[in-house]
Design an enzyme around this catalytic site. Structure first.
Site, PDB file in Angstrom:
ATOM      1  N   GLU A  68       0.849  -1.195   0.000  1.00  0.00           N
ATOM      2  CA  GLU A  68       0.000   0.000   0.000  1.00  0.00           C
ATOM      3  C   GLU A  68       0.880   1.238   0.000  1.00  0.00           C
ATOM      4  O   GLU A  68       2.000   1.187   0.497  1.00  0.00           O
ATOM      5  CB  GLU A  68      -0.873   0.025   1.276  1.00  0.00           C
ATOM      6  CG  GLU A  68      -1.936  -1.038   1.288  1.00  0.00           C
ATOM      7  CD  GLU A  68      -2.579  -1.215   2.664  1.00  0.00           C
ATOM      8  OE1 GLU A  68      -2.335  -0.372   3.556  1.00  0.00           O
ATOM      9  OE2 GLU A  68      -3.312  -2.200   2.832  1.00  0.00           O
ATOM     10  N   LYS A 104       2.405   4.556   1.431  1.00  0.00           N
ATOM     11  CA  LYS A 104       2.535   5.041   2.807  1.00  0.00           C
ATOM     12  C   LYS A 104       2.131   6.512   2.798  1.00  0.00           C
ATOM     13  O   LYS A 104       2.873   7.389   2.355  1.00  0.00           O
ATOM     14  CB  LYS A 104       3.963   4.866   3.313  1.00  0.00           C
ATOM     15  CG  LYS A 104       4.103   5.223   4.773  1.00  0.00           C
ATOM     16  CD  LYS A 104       5.452   4.767   5.303  1.00  0.00           C
ATOM     17  CE  LYS A 104       5.635   5.142   6.753  1.00  0.00           C
ATOM     18  NZ  LYS A 104       5.314   6.522   7.079  1.00  0.00           N
ATOM     19  N   ASP A 116       1.271  10.245   3.720  1.00  0.00           N
ATOM     20  CA  ASP A 116       1.958  11.179   4.601  1.00  0.00           C
ATOM     21  C   ASP A 116       0.931  12.089   5.271  1.00  0.00           C
ATOM     22  O   ASP A 116       0.807  13.265   4.959  1.00  0.00           O
ATOM     23  CB  ASP A 116       2.969  11.996   3.795  1.00  0.00           C
ATOM     24  CG  ASP A 116       3.997  12.644   4.695  1.00  0.00           C
ATOM     25  OD1 ASP A 116       4.007  12.332   5.906  1.00  0.00           O
ATOM     26  OD2 ASP A 116       4.786  13.462   4.194  1.00  0.00           O
ATOM     27  N   TYR A 135      -7.219   1.833   6.496  1.00  0.00           N
ATOM     28  CA  TYR A 135      -6.514   0.649   6.009  1.00  0.00           C
ATOM     29  C   TYR A 135      -6.385  -0.479   7.018  1.00  0.00           C
ATOM     30  O   TYR A 135      -5.776  -1.499   6.731  1.00  0.00           O
ATOM     31  CB  TYR A 135      -5.119   1.028   5.507  1.00  0.00           C
ATOM     32  CG  TYR A 135      -4.334   1.879   6.504  1.00  0.00           C
ATOM     33  CD1 TYR A 135      -4.179   3.243   6.281  1.00  0.00           C
ATOM     34  CD2 TYR A 135      -3.769   1.327   7.654  1.00  0.00           C
ATOM     35  CE1 TYR A 135      -3.491   4.034   7.183  1.00  0.00           C
ATOM     36  CE2 TYR A 135      -3.084   2.109   8.555  1.00  0.00           C
ATOM     37  CZ  TYR A 135      -2.941   3.465   8.311  1.00  0.00           C
ATOM     38  OH  TYR A 135      -2.260   4.246   9.208  1.00  0.00           O
ATOM     39  N   LYS A 170      10.734   3.102   2.470  1.00  0.00           N
ATOM     40  CA  LYS A 170      10.632   4.542   2.245  1.00  0.00           C
ATOM     41  C   LYS A 170      11.267   4.957   0.919  1.00  0.00           C
ATOM     42  O   LYS A 170      12.109   4.262   0.369  1.00  0.00           O
ATOM     43  CB  LYS A 170      11.356   5.279   3.382  1.00  0.00           C
ATOM     44  CG  LYS A 170      10.860   4.908   4.756  1.00  0.00           C
ATOM     45  CD  LYS A 170       9.774   5.817   5.212  1.00  0.00           C
ATOM     46  CE  LYS A 170      10.386   7.089   5.732  1.00  0.00           C
ATOM     47  NZ  LYS A 170       9.641   7.672   6.840  1.00  0.00           N
ATOM     48  N   CYS A 195       8.144  48.091  -5.977  1.00  0.00           N
ATOM     49  CA  CYS A 195       7.796  46.874  -6.710  1.00  0.00           C
ATOM     50  C   CYS A 195       8.917  46.510  -7.691  1.00  0.00           C
ATOM     51  O   CYS A 195       9.363  47.372  -8.447  1.00  0.00           O
ATOM     52  CB  CYS A 195       6.484  47.098  -7.457  1.00  0.00           C
ATOM     53  SG  CYS A 195       6.129  45.806  -8.645  1.00  0.00           S
ATOM     54  N   CYS A 240       7.609  47.311 -11.415  1.00  0.00           N
ATOM     55  CA  CYS A 240       7.252  48.638 -11.926  1.00  0.00           C
ATOM     56  C   CYS A 240       7.864  49.783 -11.115  1.00  0.00           C
ATOM     57  O   CYS A 240       7.629  50.947 -11.415  1.00  0.00           O
ATOM     58  CB  CYS A 240       5.735  48.792 -11.965  1.00  0.00           C
ATOM     59  SG  CYS A 240       5.016  48.896 -10.315  1.00  0.00           S
ATOM     60  N   CYS A 243       1.922  45.626  -4.301  1.00  0.00           N
ATOM     61  CA  CYS A 243       2.151  46.688  -5.271  1.00  0.00           C
ATOM     62  C   CYS A 243       0.754  47.126  -5.677  1.00  0.00           C
ATOM     63  O   CYS A 243      -0.037  46.329  -6.156  1.00  0.00           O
ATOM     64  CB  CYS A 243       2.911  46.161  -6.487  1.00  0.00           C
ATOM     65  SG  CYS A 243       2.877  47.340  -7.849  1.00  0.00           S
ATOM     66  N   CYS A 298       0.936  48.028 -13.298  1.00  0.00           N
ATOM     67  CA  CYS A 298       2.162  47.225 -13.149  1.00  0.00           C
ATOM     68  C   CYS A 298       2.134  46.065 -14.158  1.00  0.00           C
ATOM     69  O   CYS A 298       1.180  45.293 -14.192  1.00  0.00           O
ATOM     70  CB  CYS A 298       2.239  46.693 -11.723  1.00  0.00           C
ATOM     71  SG  CYS A 298       3.587  45.536 -11.466  1.00  0.00           S
TER      72      CYS A 298
END
Ligand code: IVH
Length: 685
Positions: A115, A117, A119, A234, A328, A422, A425, A440, A445
């Site tokens: 299956e 694993k 996370d 599971y 893993k 910015c 711009c 901004c 822009c």
């Protein structure tokens, strides 16, 4: 509703809703529209509000709305919630089999299941007589915390098993069934959630796992309900019935366990059977290839001995059962040097810092850039330019910086100073007091223009099919688009002068643009990209104002009186309409015939108009409605719903634990009613 046997009828309705819920959230195969589903739920809520004595904990209405808790109660698990030993390569896996074969020879002839694993976070779910009664975290494996109210909000979690289906008549369940699964957030849901936070000027989350962990640990389950958690189950932890703890009816293998859990209506992970360990080990390359394309994060695969009795007989070392092992994937976390911090400008003008890295390979992909989320993140983690940093890339999630490695500093690292102008711009940037983001605010822009156009044409907005990012960029570069309204004055003559634009392509694009003129007001409002105005707020605004002229005239006070619109969004809306550049865009849109009007659903026809002219405010915990539902209910009967109590308010609908609004209503002499009285107003008027 038949008055002689109402609970039976009621149970039928619930059964129907459970089936649709199951099809939608577990099978991913809905059989009715969202609208029809909402109608069924409304009907159920109506019946339950009128007959609260019939409400049962497994009713589909009982997913959200428990009162906030002060702390989580500790719960002892009925059996230890074990962990898994790790293997990092095939040799580790074969060594595992050798080890366990010394304990029980039968392991050498075992068959296996593999299956993914997942996370996420382990959750333990208790069902008594088929009803979900308790859910906990793993805790230390012996004692977990009671997070039942939070788990109830997960739509994929069945509140009752079996989820009724026609072919499960013979299915039996023990009196007390405890199962184990993993709660997590799918990557697309995580990203959509973060996009919404960003649009609201709120802090975004770092990754799906942290977000899921935070959501499960909320003391207020109404907050959990807003996080897009899901679940896969599971394992059977304990099975207790009259025949004793090891009843003969329980599944004898992992293959049967998954089948059984599935037939009860639990969402289960993919689970593949392998005759030999070599075949199971070979599945590792298959899973690591698939990993990048999955819509959830995995950090390896689990190899499980199929025969349950053998697993039980093999026993446990420390906290790890001998009968299974986690194989893993190589670490997705590496360290590298942070060369520079760059800044992106988003559609709403939000500035987002990113890390420019000394290129480094993570899981077969070269990573040169990683997100730094926001400026606060850089300061909170004390990330300095020149630092050695930990970088993580998992699944499809954009690589991100976990943090610096201060021990590796040589002294020439520089604390970061955010830009005052910015980067695209050069206009000064602005910061709103209670938001993390810097903006901004220059509408012209160029970086924002492309993002704005991208958003304007996107699926949830004007949905101009065929106008992808490449074409948007090409049109901006060619000077054909200076704002979103220019889309509607594009002509085939100018399109045909562009590279890669043949007649057919130009015609298709123009046709898609023409079709988009018919989009309803709420789509256009979403498309305009006003800060804080996503699909939900846009729909509320469209319903309230019916056209852009009325909305443009609105004041912040009027906007704030709409439920769900706070001072920040109200200010952003007023500000948007005040800007001359936006006013120019609006008049161009109007001239081009892009000026949709919404139809009022308020007070439609006689029977619906019983609350005509009345202004309502809802507060506190309601039992028969969600906030959205009570609003719809009042509006569909001609009433108006506002967010704050004032002298103009006719009724305050108060649920449990109503606070300041109730006080205010009392002090102003506003009539206070409960849900039942509201329904009576509608029925008896
Ligand atoms: S079986 C005794 N199956 O991985 C059985 N665990 O590192 C032990 N996990 O705490 C668990 N996906 O939360 C199993 N398909 C899966 C899993 C899985 C994820 C988690 C589980 C466990 C952790 C161990």
């Amino acid at each position: 509703m038949n008055n002689t046997h109402p609970p039976e009828q009621l149970e039928k309705l619930r059964k129907k809703i459970r089936q649709h819920n199951y099809r939608y959230y577990v099978l991913n195969d809905p059989a009715i529209s969202d609208h029809d589903y909402d109608q069924l739920m409304l009907e159920l809520r109506r019946i339950e509000a009128e007959n609260p004595q019939w409400i049962t904990p497994d009713s589909p209405t009982q997913r959200a709305g428990a009162a906030p808790a002060d702390q989580f109660e500790k719960v002892r698990h009925p059996a230890p919630i074990l962990s898994l030993a790790n293997a990092f390569d095939a040799a580790d896996v074969y060594a595992w089999l050798e080890r366990i074969a010394k304990v029980d020879q039968r392991a050498l002839a075992a068959d296996f299941v593999v299956e993914p694993k997942l996370d996420g976070l382990t959750v333990v779910l208790h069902y008594r007589d088929g009803v979900f009664v308790q859910g906990t975290t793993r805790g230390d494996g012996e004692v977990g915390e009671d997070i039942t109210a939070n788990l109830r909000t997960i739509k994929a979690l069945p509140l009752r098993i079996p989820v009724e289906r026609s072919d499960d008549e013979t299915l039996t369940i023990p009196d007390h069934l405890v199962v184990r699964g993993e709660a997590f957030i799918r990557i697309p849901d995580f990203e959509a959630f973060n996009r919404q936070l960003e649009a609201d000027g709120k802090k975004t989350y770092v990754n799906p796992r942290n977000t899921a962990a935070g959501a499960l640990r909320q003391l207020d389950s109404s907050l959990t309900a807003k996080r897009p958690l899901t679940l896969l189950v599971y394992q059977i932890v304990t099975w207790e019935d009259a025949q004793g703890v090891l009843g003969a009816r329980q599944p004898a293998t992992q293959v049967e366990t998954i089948q059984y859990l599935q037939s009860l209506g639990f969402p289960t992970p993919e689970s593949d059977y392998y005759r030999t360990l070599a075949e199971a080990v070979a599945a590792h390359s298959h899973w690591s290839e698939r990993r990048a394309n999955l819509d959830y994060e995995i950090d390896g695969m689990v190899i499980k001995i199929n025969n349950r009795q053998l697993v039980v007989d093999l026993g446990v070392v420390g906290k790890d059962p001998r009968g299974a092992i986690a194989f893993k994937f190589p670490a997705q976390e590496v360290t590298t040097q942070l060369l520079e911090i760059g800044v992106n400008v988003g559609r709403t003008g939000v500035l987002t810092p990113y890390a420019v890295l000394d290129p480094v390979e993570i899981g077969g992909v070269t990573v040169r850039q990683a997100t730094l989320h926001n400026f606060d993140y850089i300061f909170e983690k004390d990330i300095r330019v020149g630092d050695r940093v930990r970088v993580k890339r998992a699944g499809d999630v954009i690589p991100y910086i976990i943090g610096p490695m201060p021990a590796a500093r040589r002294g020439d690292e520089c604390p970061y100073v955010p830009p005052e102008t910015c980067p695209a711009c050069s206009q000064p940037v602005e910061h709103l007091a209670d938001e993390v983001a810097w903006y901004c605010v220059n509408a012209a822009c160029p970086a924002q223009l492309i993002r704005n156009l991208e958003h304007f044409v996107s699926r949830g907005a004007m949905d101009i099919v065929g106008m992808g990012i490449k074409i948007v960029e090409q049109l901006v570069e060619a000077g054909l688009l200076n704002d979103v309204a220019d889309i509607y004055t594009l002509r085939s003559r100018s399109l045909l002068t562009l590279e890669r634009f043949a007649d057919k392509k130009a015609q298709n694009l123009l046709e898609a643009i023409r079709v988009s003129k018919q989009q309803p007001l709420e789509r256009l409002l979403t498309a305009l990209g006003i800060r804080g105005v996503g699909e939900v707020v846009a729909a509320d605004l469209a319903q309230h104002y019916l056209d852009l002229d009325a909305l443009a005239q609105s004041t912040t006070e009027q906007l704030e009186s709409i439920e769900g619109i706070g001072p920040n969004i109200a200010e952003a809306i007023v500000d948007w309409f005040e800007r001359p550049s936006n006013q120019r865009v609006l008049s161009k849109l109007r001239a081009a015939g892009v000026w949709p009007k919404a139809e009022s659903t308020d007070g439609e026809g006689e029977p619906h108009a019983r609350l005509e002219g009345l202004i309502f405010v809802a507060t506190g915990k309601l039992s028969g409605f969600t906030r959205q539902e009570i609003k719809k209910y009042i509006q569909s009967h001609g009433g108006r719903v506002t967010g704050s109590v004032s002298g103009k308010t006719d009724y305050l609908v108060a649920g449990e634990k109503a606070g300041s609004k109730l006080e205010k209503a009392k002090s102003l002499g506003v009539r206070v009613i409960d849900e039942q009285e509201l329904r009576r107003l509608v029925d008896d008027a």
